[in-house]
Design a protein around this motif. Structure first.
Motif, PDB file in Angstrom:
ATOM      1  N   PRO A  99      43.767  40.085   8.787  1.00  0.00           N
ATOM      2  CA  PRO A  99      42.832  39.369   7.643  1.00  0.00           C
ATOM      3  C   PRO A  99      41.612  40.583   7.197  1.00  0.00           C
ATOM      4  N   SER A 100      41.317  41.474   7.799  1.00  0.00           N
ATOM      5  CA  SER A 100      40.285  42.149   7.221  1.00  0.00           C
ATOM      6  C   SER A 100      40.691  43.279   6.247  1.00  0.00           C
ATOM      7  N   ILE A 101      42.136  43.544   6.232  1.00  0.00           N
ATOM      8  CA  ILE A 101      42.496  44.586   5.250  1.00  0.00           C
ATOM      9  C   ILE A 101      43.763  44.189   4.456  1.00  0.00           C
ATOM     10  N   ASP A 102      44.452  42.965   4.965  1.00  0.00           N
ATOM     11  CA  ASP A 102      45.621  42.831   4.519  1.00  0.00           C
ATOM     12  C   ASP A 102      45.525  41.490   3.389  1.00  0.00           C
ATOM     13  N   TYR A 103      44.912  41.594   2.293  1.00  0.00           N
ATOM     14  CA  TYR A 103      44.839  40.585   1.281  1.00  0.00           C
ATOM     15  C   TYR A 103      44.813  41.281  -0.102  1.00  0.00           C
ATOM     16  N   PRO A 104      44.835  40.358  -1.154  1.00  0.00           N
ATOM     17  CA  PRO A 104      44.842  40.818  -2.559  1.00  0.00           C
ATOM     18  C   PRO A 104      43.549  41.493  -2.864  1.00  0.00           C
ATOM     19  N   GLY A 105      43.730  42.796  -3.635  1.00  0.00           N
ATOM     20  CA  GLY A 105      42.387  43.395  -3.938  1.00  0.00           C
ATOM     21  C   GLY A 105      41.699  44.249  -3.049  1.00  0.00           C
ATOM     22  N   VAL A 106      42.158  44.116  -1.713  1.00  0.00           N
ATOM     23  CA  VAL A 106      41.436  44.960  -0.825  1.00  0.00           C
ATOM     24  C   VAL A 106      41.161  46.389  -1.140  1.00  0.00           C
ATOM     25  N   THR A 107      40.021  47.071  -1.038  1.00  0.00           N
ATOM     26  CA  THR A 107      39.683  48.310  -1.303  1.00  0.00           C
ATOM     27  C   THR A 107      40.288  49.560  -0.532  1.00  0.00           C
ATOM     28  N   GLU A 108      40.582  50.483  -1.176  1.00  0.00           N
ATOM     29  CA  GLU A 108      40.875  51.661   0.020  1.00  0.00           C
ATOM     30  C   GLU A 108      39.863  51.883   0.856  1.00  0.00           C
ATOM     31  N   GLU A 109      38.685  51.762   0.493  1.00  0.00           N
ATOM     32  CA  GLU A 109      37.673  52.100   1.678  1.00  0.00           C
ATOM     33  C   GLU A 109      37.790  51.230   2.616  1.00  0.00           C
ATOM     34  N   ALA A 110      37.739  50.064   2.316  1.00  0.00           N
ATOM     35  CA  ALA A 110      37.793  48.798   3.252  1.00  0.00           C
ATOM     36  C   ALA A 110      38.792  49.141   4.326  1.00  0.00           C
ATOM     37  N   ILE A 111      39.890  49.616   3.794  1.00  0.00           N
ATOM     38  CA  ILE A 111      41.047  49.708   4.753  1.00  0.00           C
ATOM     39  C   ILE A 111      40.735  50.959   5.626  1.00  0.00           C
ATOM     40  N   LEU A 154      47.086  53.012  21.047  1.00  0.00           N
ATOM     41  CA  LEU A 154      47.407  53.490  19.850  1.00  0.00           C
ATOM     42  C   LEU A 154      47.335  52.739  18.764  1.00  0.00           C
ATOM     43  N   PRO A 155      47.020  52.818  17.519  1.00  0.00           N
ATOM     44  CA  PRO A 155      46.641  51.948  16.341  1.00  0.00           C
ATOM     45  C   PRO A 155      48.164  51.618  15.768  1.00  0.00           C
ATOM     46  N   ILE A 156      48.048  50.177  15.399  1.00  0.00           N
ATOM     47  CA  ILE A 156      49.294  49.667  14.660  1.00  0.00           C
ATOM     48  C   ILE A 156      48.705  48.349  13.974  1.00  0.00           C
ATOM     49  N   PHE A 157      49.516  47.806  13.024  1.00  0.00           N
ATOM     50  CA  PHE A 157      49.254  46.696  12.510  1.00  0.00           C
ATOM     51  C   PHE A 157      49.680  45.547  13.528  1.00  0.00           C
ATOM     52  N   SER A 158      48.990  44.656  13.937  1.00  0.00           N
ATOM     53  CA  SER A 158      49.346  43.638  14.624  1.00  0.00           C
ATOM     54  C   SER A 158      50.502  42.857  14.218  1.00  0.00           C
ATOM     55  N   SER A 159      50.696  42.533  12.937  1.00  0.00           N
ATOM     56  CA  SER A 159      51.917  41.960  12.680  1.00  0.00           C
ATOM     57  C   SER A 159      53.047  42.802  12.417  1.00  0.00           C
ATOM     58  N   TRP A 160      53.025  43.911  12.729  1.00  0.00           N
ATOM     59  CA  TRP A 160      53.996  45.338  12.617  1.00  0.00           C
ATOM     60  C   TRP A 160      53.594  45.862  11.217  1.00  0.00           C
ATOM     61  N   LEU A 161      53.892  45.097  10.094  1.00  0.00           N
ATOM     62  CA  LEU A 161      53.718  45.279   8.919  1.00  0.00           C
ATOM     63  C   LEU A 161      52.811  44.654   7.993  1.00  0.00           C
ATOM     64  N   PRO A 162      51.929  44.988   7.044  1.00  0.00           N
ATOM     65  CA  PRO A 162      51.207  44.188   6.291  1.00  0.00           C
ATOM     66  C   PRO A 162      51.963  43.447   5.041  1.00  0.00           C
TER      67      PRO A 162
END
Length: 337
Positions: free
Chosen positions: A273-285, A303-311
């Motif tokens: 929810p912190s990075i996968d939403y409309p209008g998220v900025t590159e810097e926030a990601i 090892l980092p990965i998206f918790s849901s596998w894919l945004p």
């Protein structure tokens, strides 16, 4: 510098890894933008709707809906659409799909195309035991039956485990995967769906058999579970799990590493929810990726990965993976030397 394949194996085995970066570089990448696993012929034996499908039955009789505006399918299992209407008579409501005479042509082509010197082949084992239960009867009935009819639930899920073991065996025989990923979400953001005691009494023995079989064939075990589940992290290891994919930030990473004596690779750490939403900025990601690596990499079992596998939203994956590579190299030098 080790290859992506070698380094992931080092991470799994806690054996002097040298790299933290875009994890998708480690695996076979099927056509399209899906998760990096092969959906093999035994997975197709489940049957399931594709995007846009409504009221589509699978091989078990579960009705699935996948509207165009939703990221994934959901079972329509209320009222008369429940498959198992009485757990004490579960055998009357469905048959196990045949695993004989499956067509492996397409998945053979994918597996054969993988550069196995540098990449790992990962196959999927969809619908774990808990998810299977509530797909058949709805979430409320499943939770009630785990508590009120534990013997019948265990009996049904034990028979399903036998089916999954046979499916895993066919997958290993045909594709020679390095990893098999099971999918079973066991909790919410804050707690397990089942009391830990119930999970241990019913699900743990089944996973000891399932993961134990996969490991006996020389294959790494991974489970996708993007929820709070640290209460059973030791049980995961005891059941034979090598990699917990989807670990959410609500879990205490250092405590899990300590409890499991470093035997479980934590593969996740990103709060979607912190990075996968409309209008998220590159810097926030990029800031979120850096924060996760700074916070969890010092455990040396991360090892980092998206918790849901894919945004869900466009552009998030590409920016995040780029930052994993760039900042991951910095953090790896700091953590591993």
């Amino acid at each position: 510098m080790p290859t992506p394949r070698e380094n992931f194996l080092r991470l799994v085995n806690n054996d002097n890894p040298r790299w933290l970066g875009d994890p998708f570089n480690c695996f076979n990448i099927p056509a399209g933008s899906g998760p990096p696993y092969i959906l093999d012929a035994t997975a197709h034996a489940h049957g399931r709707t594709t995007k846009g499908g409504v009221d589509v039955p699978d091989a078990w009789g579960v009705i699935w809906d996948w509207p165009d505006d939703q990221p994934g399918p959901t079972p329509n299992n209320h009222g008369d659409k429940k498959v198992v209407k009485d757990i004490t008579r579960w055998r009357e409501f469905f048959d196990f799909p045949s695993l004989d005479n499956l067509d492996w042509t397409d998945t053979h082509k994918i597996a054969d195309s993988v550069d196995r010197e540098n990449k790992l082949v990962m196959a999927q084992s969809p619908r774990g035991m808990f998810e299977f239960s509530h797909a058949l009867m709805g979430f409320e009935d499943a939770l009630e039956n785990f508590l009120l009819e534990p013997d019948d639930m265990y009996e049904m899920l034990s028979a399903y485990t036998d089916w999954k073991i046979k499916a895993a065996g066919l997958c290993i025989d045909n594709l020679k995967p390095d990893i098999i990923t099971n999918f079973d979400d066991w909790g919410s953001k804050t707690q397990l769906f089942l009391p830990p005691r119930v999970w241990r009494e019913i699900l743990k023995p089944l996973y000891e058999r399932f993961f134990g079989y996969i490991k006996s064939r020389g294959v790494i075990t991974m489970n996708h579970c993007d929820c709070h589940a640290e209460d059973i992290c030791v049980d995961m290891v005891e059941a034979g799990l090598d990699v917990w994919q989807g670990v959410t930030p609500e879990n205490n990473f250092p405590a899990i590493v300590e409890k499991t004596e470093g035997k479980l690779l934590l593969f996740g750490g990103l709060d979607m929810p912190s990075i996968d939403y409309p209008g998220v900025t590159e810097e926030a990601i990029r800031a979120h990726i850096r924060e996760a690596l700074d916070k969890y990499a010092p455990t040396k079992r991360y090892l980092p990965i998206f918790s849901s596998w894919l945004p869900i939203f466009p552009g998030v994956k590409e920016i995040a993976c780029d930052e994993m590579d760039k900042y991951g190299a910095v953090v790896a030098e700091r953590v591993f030397g």
